[in-house]
Design an enzyme around this catalytic site. Sequence first.
Site, short mmCIF file in Angstrom:
data_model
loop_
_atom_site.label_atom_id
_atom_site.label_comp_id
_atom_site.label_asym_id
_atom_site.label_seq_id
_atom_site.Cartn_x
_atom_site.Cartn_y
_atom_site.Cartn_z
N ASP A 185 -11.56 -7.30 7.86
CA ASP A 185 -12.97 -7.23 7.44
C ASP A 185 -13.68 -8.53 7.79
OD1 ASP A 185 -12.80 -4.66 6.61
OD2 ASP A 185 -13.56 -5.01 4.59
N TYR B 124 0.80 -1.23 0.00
CA TYR B 124 0.00 0.00 0.00
C TYR B 124 0.84 1.29 0.00
CZ TYR B 124 -4.20 -2.82 0.94
OH TYR B 124 -5.25 -3.71 0.86
N ASP C 163 -4.48 -17.73 3.76
CA ASP C 163 -5.69 -18.40 3.27
C ASP C 163 -6.18 -19.45 4.28
OD1 ASP C 163 -3.29 -19.63 2.63
OD2 ASP C 163 -3.98 -20.50 0.75
N LYS D 255 2.13 -15.35 3.44
CA LYS D 255 1.91 -16.24 2.29
C LYS D 255 3.30 -16.65 1.79
CE LYS D 255 -0.77 -18.26 -0.65
NZ LYS D 255 -1.41 -19.50 -0.23
N ASP E 30 -5.73 -6.02 5.82
CA ASP E 30 -6.91 -5.32 5.32
C ASP E 30 -8.07 -6.30 5.13
OD1 ASP E 30 -8.54 -3.41 4.28
OD2 ASP E 30 -7.41 -3.08 2.43
#
Length: 351
Positions: free
Chosen positions: A248, A136, A220, A187, A244
């Site tokens: 959520d 970001y 994941d 990851k 991020d």
Amino acid sequence: MTKRIAVIPGDGIGPEVARAGVRVLETLAKKRNLALAFDWFDYGAERYLRDGTTLPDADIENLRSYDAIFFGAVGDPRVPGGEHARDILLGLRFKLDLYVNFRPCKLYDDSLSPLKGKGQKELDFVIFRENTEGLYTGAGGVFKKGTLDEIAIEEDINTRKGVERIIRAAFAYASERGLKRVCMADKANAMQHSGGLWRRTFSLVKAQYPQIESSVMYIDALAMDLVRRPERYQVIVTGNLFGDIITDLGAALTGGLGLAASANLHPGRLGLFEPVHGSAPDIVGKEQANPLAMCLTGALMLRHLHYPAEATLLEECVARCVREGLRTPDLGGTKRTGEVEARLIQLLEIA
Ligand code: ATP
């Protein structure tokens, strides 16, 4: 000593929830003799459209003199590019080096759980999302834009300093509260360079906290496990992009945007406290905005300002509002913003 709080209500429902949040905090301050002083600032779309200013550098210097920033939301359909929102919110996060995005995911009433058999006991964890690096930063570029040969590169920036400080913040939080488990998500199987740095740094920091059980998971797998066995998690630490997304998921597991609070922190310095939701243009002025996310954000701010008992009291009164059915449409109810605020104030007054 008086704690000075800069209030930036912003756009959309930001001013509606900020007004409610400040009134609730003022009630608590009066009841418990807390010295809180609120100064209001008008950064947002209205001012940007009027005179082109977003957040001048000199104003950032002024904001540094406050004890906390209480932030509503920015975003307005009249500024479709969202450039003012980027300048204001990302400007504050980057210029104040607020590297921790702290997101508690706590269920306030069993009836709000979307998971069968999982209630308040199972849904109570926090996420430390790295807030200043990762994917970001805007580093990268496009080449041959608009052609069939276009190339778009988005750089994933991970510095040893940045990775270490967010991991340390997560362990320090767990240790201070006697929590037992910290999980880092990455990851590393597909992104070896950044994953390697995160894993090596995590090993180094965790060695200093032998009393804490630590684990590393692929993001994941964590997303899946959070839905299956949320009770296994107490503190999660991860990078900007993964954070991020997973925050959520955390919000959705614990009542949704109308109840989700967050803090942007640089431990030991001024912090910015904001609800997770945005400006919600579709419900502006309709008295449908749930003010409780902003009030829980206020509780986070109180804790940061060293008023833990008052923070807990506010959280308990919010939970009671939800239990009593003081619910706006986002929680399946029909109550209006003002009705929820009024009941919360009443509960604080009689507490
Ligand atoms: P922004 O671009 O400012 O982030 P957005 O519309 O993309 O705004 P949000 O404002 O975060 O995203 O919220 C999405 C939707 O969720 C809203 O349009 C609104 O319907 C609902 N919502 C968000 N916050 C609240 C709230 N506090 N109370 C009730 N509904 C909410």
